[in-house]
Design a protein around this motif. Structure first.
Motif, PDB file in Angstrom:
ATOM      1  N   VAL A 296       0.752  -1.317  -0.116  1.00 20.96           N
ATOM      2  CA  VAL A 296      -0.076   0.103   0.124  1.00 20.96           C
ATOM      3  C   VAL A 296       0.774   1.141  -0.046  1.00 20.96           C
ATOM      4  O   VAL A 296       2.185   1.236   0.252  1.00 20.96           O
ATOM      5  N   CYS A 297       0.141   2.410  -0.367  1.00 17.93           N
ATOM      6  CA  CYS A 297       0.979   3.710  -0.340  1.00 17.93           C
ATOM      7  C   CYS A 297       0.270   4.234   0.807  1.00 17.93           C
ATOM      8  O   CYS A 297      -0.928   4.637   1.232  1.00 17.93           O
ATOM      9  N   ASP A 298       1.349   4.954   1.880  1.00 17.21           N
ATOM     10  CA  ASP A 298       0.904   5.752   2.978  1.00 17.21           C
ATOM     11  C   ASP A 298       1.237   7.287   2.601  1.00 17.21           C
ATOM     12  O   ASP A 298       2.374   7.455   2.547  1.00 17.21           O
TER      13      ASP A 298
ATOM     14  N   PRO B  80     -11.703   5.562  -8.472  1.00 20.47           N
ATOM     15  CA  PRO B  80     -13.131   5.023  -8.781  1.00 20.47           C
ATOM     16  C   PRO B  80     -14.085   4.755  -8.179  1.00 20.47           C
ATOM     17  O   PRO B  80     -15.249   4.857  -8.481  1.00 20.47           O
ATOM     18  N   LEU B  81     -13.781   4.733  -6.790  1.00 22.41           N
ATOM     19  CA  LEU B  81     -14.936   4.567  -5.923  1.00 22.41           C
ATOM     20  C   LEU B  81     -15.735   5.984  -5.414  1.00 22.41           C
ATOM     21  O   LEU B  81     -16.742   5.852  -4.905  1.00 22.41           O
ATOM     22  N   TRP B  82     -15.317   6.953  -5.978  1.00 21.34           N
ATOM     23  CA  TRP B  82     -15.851   8.266  -5.905  1.00 21.34           C
ATOM     24  C   TRP B  82     -16.775   8.711  -7.012  1.00 21.34           C
ATOM     25  O   TRP B  82     -17.418   9.743  -7.247  1.00 21.34           O
TER      26      TRP B  82
ATOM     27  N   SER C 178      -7.966   4.968  -2.884  1.00 21.08           N
ATOM     28  CA  SER C 178      -9.193   4.711  -2.048  1.00 21.08           C
ATOM     29  C   SER C 178      -9.209   6.039  -1.034  1.00 21.08           C
ATOM     30  O   SER C 178     -10.478   6.429  -0.629  1.00 21.08           O
ATOM     31  N   ASP C 179      -8.367   6.585  -0.637  1.00 23.11           N
ATOM     32  CA  ASP C 179      -8.216   7.591   0.248  1.00 23.11           C
ATOM     33  C   ASP C 179      -8.663   6.852   1.756  1.00 23.11           C
ATOM     34  O   ASP C 179      -9.118   7.755   2.756  1.00 23.11           O
TER      35      ASP C 179
ATOM     36  N   PRO D  70     -14.746   5.520   3.160  1.00 27.57           N
ATOM     37  CA  PRO D  70     -15.133   4.540   4.033  1.00 27.57           C
ATOM     38  C   PRO D  70     -14.567   3.067   3.453  1.00 27.57           C
ATOM     39  O   PRO D  70     -14.804   2.140   3.999  1.00 27.57           O
ATOM     40  N   MET D  71     -14.371   3.238   2.197  1.00 26.68           N
ATOM     41  CA  MET D  71     -14.113   1.900   1.497  1.00 26.68           C
ATOM     42  C   MET D  71     -12.599   1.637   0.946  1.00 26.68           C
ATOM     43  O   MET D  71     -12.147   2.701   0.552  1.00 26.68           O
TER      44      MET D  71
END
Length: 375
Positions: free
Chosen positions: A51-53, A226-228, A268-269, A274-275
């Motif tokens: 993951v990216c932090d 994409p989730l937004w 995803s942020d 939330p996801m």
């Protein structure tokens, strides 16, 4: 929290105060390590092997140290590629990059690795703080909040990062912020001669055709959400009132970045959003809306011309991300000689019906050839 005209809470809570309050809480290094291990467990169960932090020090100043200690203790399985937080219009960009490079030299390892600097250019449109190319429709003369807006300092930050083999990751939500950053990158590239620095612009709510082209030409990385992309009830109406129907209906480009030749990655942020979900990312990237179970059966796609293919989605979560981190030689695809990192699902993401993809379950997550999660 926002309030209405009577001073009463209106139900809208801002994330900003979190970044002021949480660092002041009495949190020990052991507390942070516990949080990180809980996060690692969640990420592995969700099918992520790396993951990216993007701002490892933002919430907890000692998080980088906690990551390092956990790695020394042999407790990290999830690889984290981190960008270290830089204050708005930092006084001495050269010294700041030197600080980050020193941290990289002392605490970076195989499972926690520092790859650059993180800066915030603006806020978000829904909070009336995204830095737009034009004035807000409801407030003439105001185009949003310009946070890191010193051109010369940003150019210096980019050029100094390049000297250290690092890149700059920015929060760039509004079109004005993106236009500003691309101008800085172009000027930095004239100094460094490096058109492969892989600076990252994240969120990209509104982007002009010109800036989509410039993103590819500068070798910059569009981190898209994409989730937004759906017309999320409550959010979309706010966007329309702030920027107008035409701009809101053309939000969150993804396909256009691919068409221009850019190295597209998904974000995803999480946990601000939330996801953090593989199957829903693939679904929303293709449908520009959520599966029926997410919004109670409401189907509200937006800007469907920006939908992309399954293969493009998988690339945006695998090999393209590896390239962002300069790790494409060792991860991001299943090839001889690369890390044995992969996730097994119970459906075929490339060929199964998209509604079946939305129902996919994780069978196992494998890191370094070891099964670290099994359903």
């Amino acid at each position: 929290m926002h309030v209405d005209e009577n001073g009463e809470p209106d139900g809208y809570i801002c994330e900003g105060p979190v970044f002021e309050i949480v660092p002041k809480l009495p949190t020990t290094i052991e507390d942070i390590k516990e949080y990180l291990l809980a996060w690692q467990d969640f990420a592995l169960r969700s099918g992520f092997t790396a993951v990216c932090d993007a701002g490892a020090e933002i919430v907890h100043r000692d998080a980088p140290r906690a990551y390092h200690e956990l790695e020394v203790e042999g407790k990290l399985k999830l690889r984290t590629y981190a960008y270290m937080y830089v204050l708005d219009n930092i006084e001495n960009p050269k010294a700041e990059i030197a600080r980050i490079a020193a941290q990289r030299a002392t605490i970076s390892g195989e499972y926690f690795h520092i790859v650059g600097a993180k800066a915030f250019l603006d806020g978000v449109t829904e909070a009336h703080t995204g830095w737009q190319n034009q004035d807000y429709a409801d407030e003439p003369g105001y185009h949003g909040v310009e946070r890191f807006n010193d051109h010369d300092k940003m150019v210096e930050l980019i050029t100094e990062a390049d000297k250290e083999g690092m890149s700059v990751h920015v929060h760039s939500e509004g079109g004005g912020a993106t236009h500003f950053m691309l101008g800085c990158i172009e000027d930095a590239e004239k100094i460094t001669g490096n058109k492969d620095q892989r600076n990252v612009l994240a969120h990209l709510h509104f982007v002009t055709e010109e800036d989509i082209r410039r993103m590819a030409e500068t070798g910059s990385v569009p981190a898209v959400p994409p989730l937004w992309t759906a017309k999320i009830p409550g959010h979309y109406e706010i966007e329309v009132s702030y920027v107008g129907e035409e701009l809101a209906a053309n939000a969150y480009p993804i396909k256009s970045f691919y068409d221009a030749g850019a190295n597209v990655v998904f974000h995803s942020d999480y946990p601000v959003s939330p996801m953090m979900n593989v199957k829903y990312s693939i679904y929303t990237a293709e449908k520009r809306s959520y599966p029926k179970e997410v919004l109670g059966g409401i189907d509200l796609p937006n800007n469907e011309k920006e939908a992309i293919t399954r293969e493009q989605s998988l690339r945006a979560m695998t090999i393209n991300v590896a390239r962002q981190w300069r790790q494409e030689h060792r991860m991001g695809s299943i090839e001889f000689g690369k890390l044995a990192n992969m996730t097994v699902f119970d459906c075929d993401f490339l060929h199964d019906d998209i509604e079946k993809v939305a129902q996919a379950n994780i069978v196992a997550t494998i890191v370094d050839g070891e099964e670290v999660y099994k359903a």
